[in-house]
Design an enzyme around this catalytic site. Sequence first.
Site: not given
Ligand code: NAD
Length: 340
Positions: A127, A151, A155
């Site tokens: 969001d 960030y 996205k």
């Molecule tokens: P996180 O940071 O815990 O995990 C990200 C993962 O991506 C890690 O395992 C990392 O090693 C891997 N990664 C990073 N760069 C990489 C690359 N170049 N190639 C391959 N792997 C790579 O993040 P999260 O909180 O699990 O978020 C996951 C997704 O959900 C993201 O796209 C984030 O934008 C989205 N998101 C997160 C939230 C939240 O509250 N955490 C909310 C909405 C959306």
Amino acid sequence: MKSILVTGGAGFIGSNYINYFLNKRDDYFIVNLDKLTYAGNLENLKPVENKKNYVFVKGDICNRELVEYIFERYNIKYVINFAAESHVDRSILGSAIFYQTNVIGTNVLLETARRYEVERFLQVSTDEVYGSLGATGLFTEQTPLSPNSPYSSSKAGADMMVQAFYHTYGMPVVTTRCSNNYGPLQFPEKLIPLMIINALNNKKLPVYGDGMNVRDWIYVIDHNIGIDLVFNDGKIGEVYNLGASNEMPNIEIVKLILSHLGKGEELIEYVKDRPGHDRRYAIDSSKIQKELGWKPQYTFDDAIANTVEWYLSNKEWWGRIISGEYQKYYSDQYSTRIKG
Ligand code: NAD
Ligand code: TYD
């Protein structure tokens, strides 16, 4: 068997997704491509690591040759792209890797997916691409993108690229935009696990600004159930917001965590605000509720209690994290923030 490429599956949401998905289905083969950045942790995937329909590949989504190899070798027909640099504060400390992974990496996946004629590409978005709200109103799927942090802008760039591949090439894409997640396995740089762990260690809890910034919290399992629904039944080319209608000012969350842990509010320390700090996020998820029948299954009270309990029972998991590279990040991030 159908093969799904799940990227970023060793991170917080991705590992919860894979554990959840493989626990209920064995008709798909999952290839988990993850670079294992500081946020990726194979320990998160212990429950599935020996499953026959699962394989882990360590690598970067920006690596075209590797991504191409994976599509060919595993006959990939579905992609769920979780991989990202995900932390706003880190994006403020240094933005380049955010654009590299979140924009270029998504482009590599889309280009390869296009050539291999995938049947579905799900982009996991946030969001935060909508920017910041005032005191009232909700983000809908029609809200214009107006990101404010490195960030969220990376996205938003990826989201627009995904839409462009749909309009230009007719690629079968779907996008989810979810609010702030919490739950087990979240890296302790994000608000909730950071506050739990600091409180357990009797360290100060650094609250940015006046503590009145609002986030709309959703339990990670509810997010993943939504991803699964959109993956299976979402309409091609569409965006689906996900959120549990649980807005809270940060300071309330911090006080709640302290009360769960039986700790006193003297641990709270107001620190210098985050630059460009978005004031309020709140999401309207009526589209996915009406069209796909999703609704959150967990109440905030139950799920935050589960989450605190998980961190209490998994001290070894986070103990290993905070004893490593995290120390340097913590001092880079917080030493300049302390007032005075
Ligand atoms: P996180 O940071 O815990 O995990 C990200 C993962 O991506 C890690 O395992 C990392 O090693 C891997 N990664 C990073 N760069 C990489 C690359 N170049 N190639 C391959 N792997 C790579 O993040 P999260 O909180 O699990 O978020 C996951 C997704 O959900 C993201 O796209 C984030 O934008 C989205 N998101 C997160 C939230 C939240 O509250 N955490 C909310 C909405 C959306
Ligand atoms: P965060 O978990 O980083 O998620 P996001 O910035 O992507 O929403 O932060 C959630 C809220 O908590 C946000 O308003 C910033 C605030 N915050 C603090 O006050 N102190 C902290 O140490 C952290 C990490 C976040």
